[in-house]
Design a protein around this motif. Structure first.
Motif, PDB file in Angstrom:
ATOM      1  N   GLY A  60      34.044 -42.197 -51.793  1.00 21.40           N
ATOM      2  CA  GLY A  60      34.886 -42.627 -52.908  1.00 21.40           C
ATOM      3  C   GLY A  60      34.604 -44.065 -53.313  1.00 21.40           C
ATOM      4  N   THR A  61      34.389 -44.923 -52.324  1.00 19.93           N
ATOM      5  CA  THR A  61      34.071 -46.334 -52.600  1.00 19.93           C
ATOM      6  C   THR A  61      32.755 -46.451 -53.344  1.00 19.93           C
ATOM      7  N   GLN A  62      31.765 -45.669 -52.931  1.00 22.23           N
ATOM      8  CA  GLN A  62      30.460 -45.723 -53.589  1.00 22.23           C
ATOM      9  C   GLN A  62      30.539 -45.196 -55.020  1.00 22.23           C
ATOM     10  N   LEU A  63      31.257 -44.121 -55.211  1.00 25.93           N
ATOM     11  CA  LEU A  63      31.385 -43.570 -56.560  1.00 25.93           C
ATOM     12  C   LEU A  63      32.084 -44.552 -57.491  1.00 25.93           C
ATOM     13  N   ALA A  64      33.043 -45.302 -56.949  1.00 17.79           N
ATOM     14  CA  ALA A  64      33.759 -46.295 -57.757  1.00 17.79           C
ATOM     15  C   ALA A  64      32.836 -47.448 -58.154  1.00 17.79           C
TER      16      ALA A  64
ATOM     17  N   ILE B 241       9.292 -47.587 -58.326  1.00 18.87           N
ATOM     18  CA  ILE B 241      10.245 -46.570 -58.777  1.00 18.87           C
ATOM     19  C   ILE B 241      11.363 -46.500 -57.746  1.00 18.87           C
ATOM     20  N   VAL B 242      12.574 -46.803 -58.172  1.00 21.89           N
ATOM     21  CA  VAL B 242      13.719 -46.837 -57.265  1.00 21.89           C
ATOM     22  C   VAL B 242      14.549 -45.575 -57.444  1.00 21.89           C
ATOM     23  N   MET B 243      14.652 -44.787 -56.380  1.00 24.07           N
ATOM     24  CA  MET B 243      15.529 -43.619 -56.378  1.00 24.07           C
ATOM     25  C   MET B 243      16.914 -44.122 -55.997  1.00 24.07           C
TER      26      MET B 243
ATOM     27  N   ASP C 127      24.317 -55.381 -61.484  1.00 20.26           N
ATOM     28  CA  ASP C 127      23.817 -56.636 -60.940  1.00 20.26           C
ATOM     29  C   ASP C 127      22.861 -56.412 -59.771  1.00 20.26           C
ATOM     30  N   TYR C 128      23.119 -55.381 -58.982  1.00 21.68           N
ATOM     31  CA  TYR C 128      22.208 -55.074 -57.874  1.00 21.68           C
ATOM     32  C   TYR C 128      20.838 -54.663 -58.415  1.00 21.68           C
ATOM     33  N   ARG C 129      20.859 -53.859 -59.457  1.00 21.71           N
ATOM     34  CA  ARG C 129      19.585 -53.402 -60.038  1.00 21.71           C
ATOM     35  C   ARG C 129      18.831 -54.569 -60.676  1.00 21.71           C
TER      36      ARG C 129
ATOM     37  N   LEU D 195      10.912 -46.614 -53.790  1.00 19.73           N
ATOM     38  CA  LEU D 195      11.963 -47.146 -52.931  1.00 19.73           C
ATOM     39  C   LEU D 195      13.222 -46.319 -53.108  1.00 19.73           C
ATOM     40  N   CYS D 196      13.836 -45.890 -52.004  1.00 16.16           N
ATOM     41  CA  CYS D 196      15.146 -45.252 -52.132  1.00 16.16           C
ATOM     42  C   CYS D 196      16.200 -46.282 -51.745  1.00 16.16           C
ATOM     43  N   CYS D 197      17.121 -46.516 -52.672  1.00 25.65           N
ATOM     44  CA  CYS D 197      18.131 -47.564 -52.510  1.00 25.65           C
ATOM     45  C   CYS D 197      19.331 -47.202 -53.376  1.00 25.65           C
ATOM     46  N   SER D 198      20.527 -47.372 -52.858  1.00 29.43           N
ATOM     47  CA  SER D 198      21.722 -46.994 -53.620  1.00 29.43           C
ATOM     48  C   SER D 198      21.781 -47.703 -54.972  1.00 29.43           C
ATOM     49  N   ALA D 199      21.578 -49.034 -54.987  1.00 29.22           N
ATOM     50  CA  ALA D 199      21.531 -49.818 -56.245  1.00 29.22           C
ATOM     51  C   ALA D 199      22.641 -49.409 -57.212  1.00 29.22           C
TER      52      ALA D 199
END
Length: 211
Positions: free
Chosen positions: A171-175, A10-12, A92-94, A84-88
């Motif tokens: 902002g970069t992450q939200l984009a 389970i990825v958060m 494509d990352y997921r 797992l906690c990961c930004s993902a």
């Protein structure tokens, strides 16, 4: 639900400051399973770039994602559950993480590996999965909150010296954050009480059909 999640990951996911570590650790406790923080897998170079307000590129992230995938593969092969906690942030990352399940084949012709020739450009290349989609035993839960709430959390965290991620990169992450329509991602409100968030996630996981 315990039997359903046996051997699953389970990825958060979500942007920095959304509460992945806090909620992920609590969820792992509730499920009585192991917990992994993806930040521990970042290279010194990646952490240094983020600390200095420099956004990571695909070239920076893909080796990191591969190491996470290998860790999930080992856990799943043993039939153990892991959180797992990961930004993902990107689809494509997921997909890279979903491919930790050897039986998973995505709908798209997604490039999962990176060849040596393309490491400098950071482009996805190499191993390609084609054909119909299957359900991966790597599940995603996205923690969502208003930008202002997350920004305030990041600023407080930086003031305490608890993390290397500055609010300037929000902002970069939200984009980058993208969830496709119909993609198997559970979306939850990250502004609620942590215990209530975990209870909500547990309920949503319990509603899943066998996968």
């Amino acid at each position: 639900m315990d039997s359903l999640l046996k051997g699953a990951a389970i990825v958060m996911m979500g942007v920095s400051g959304s509460g992945k570590t806090t909620i992920g650790a609590k969820l792992a406790e509730a499920l009585q399973c192991s917990f992994i923080d993806a930040d521990d897998f970042h290279s010194k170079e990646n952490k240094g770039k983020m600390r200095n307000g420099i956004p990571l590129t695909d070239q920076d992230r893909i080796p990191w994602l591969h190491s996470l995938r290998e860790t999930l593969m080992k856990s799943m092969a043993k039939g153990t559950t892991v959180v797992l906690c990961c930004s993902a942030l990107k689809h494509d990352y997921r997909e890279i993480l979903r491919s930790a399940d050897p039986n998973y084949h995505p709908t798209d012709n997604v490039m999962i590996e990176m060849t040596t020739d393309n490491q400098n450009s950071g482009e996805f290349s190499g191993k390609k999965f084609e054909g119909g989609a299957s359900k991966s035993r790597v599940l995603f839960v996205c923690l969502e909150a208003p930008e202002g709430v997350i920004e305030a959390r990041l600023k407080k965290r930086m003031e305490r010296g608890d993390h290397f991620m500055p609010a300037s990169l929000l902002g970069t992450q939200l984009a980058l954050l993208q969830i496709r329509e119909g993609e198997r991602v559970i979306e939850v409100d990250a502004t609620a009480n942590p215990d209530d968030i975990v209870e909500s996630i547990m309920a949503r996981l319990g509603e899943l059909e066998e996968f």
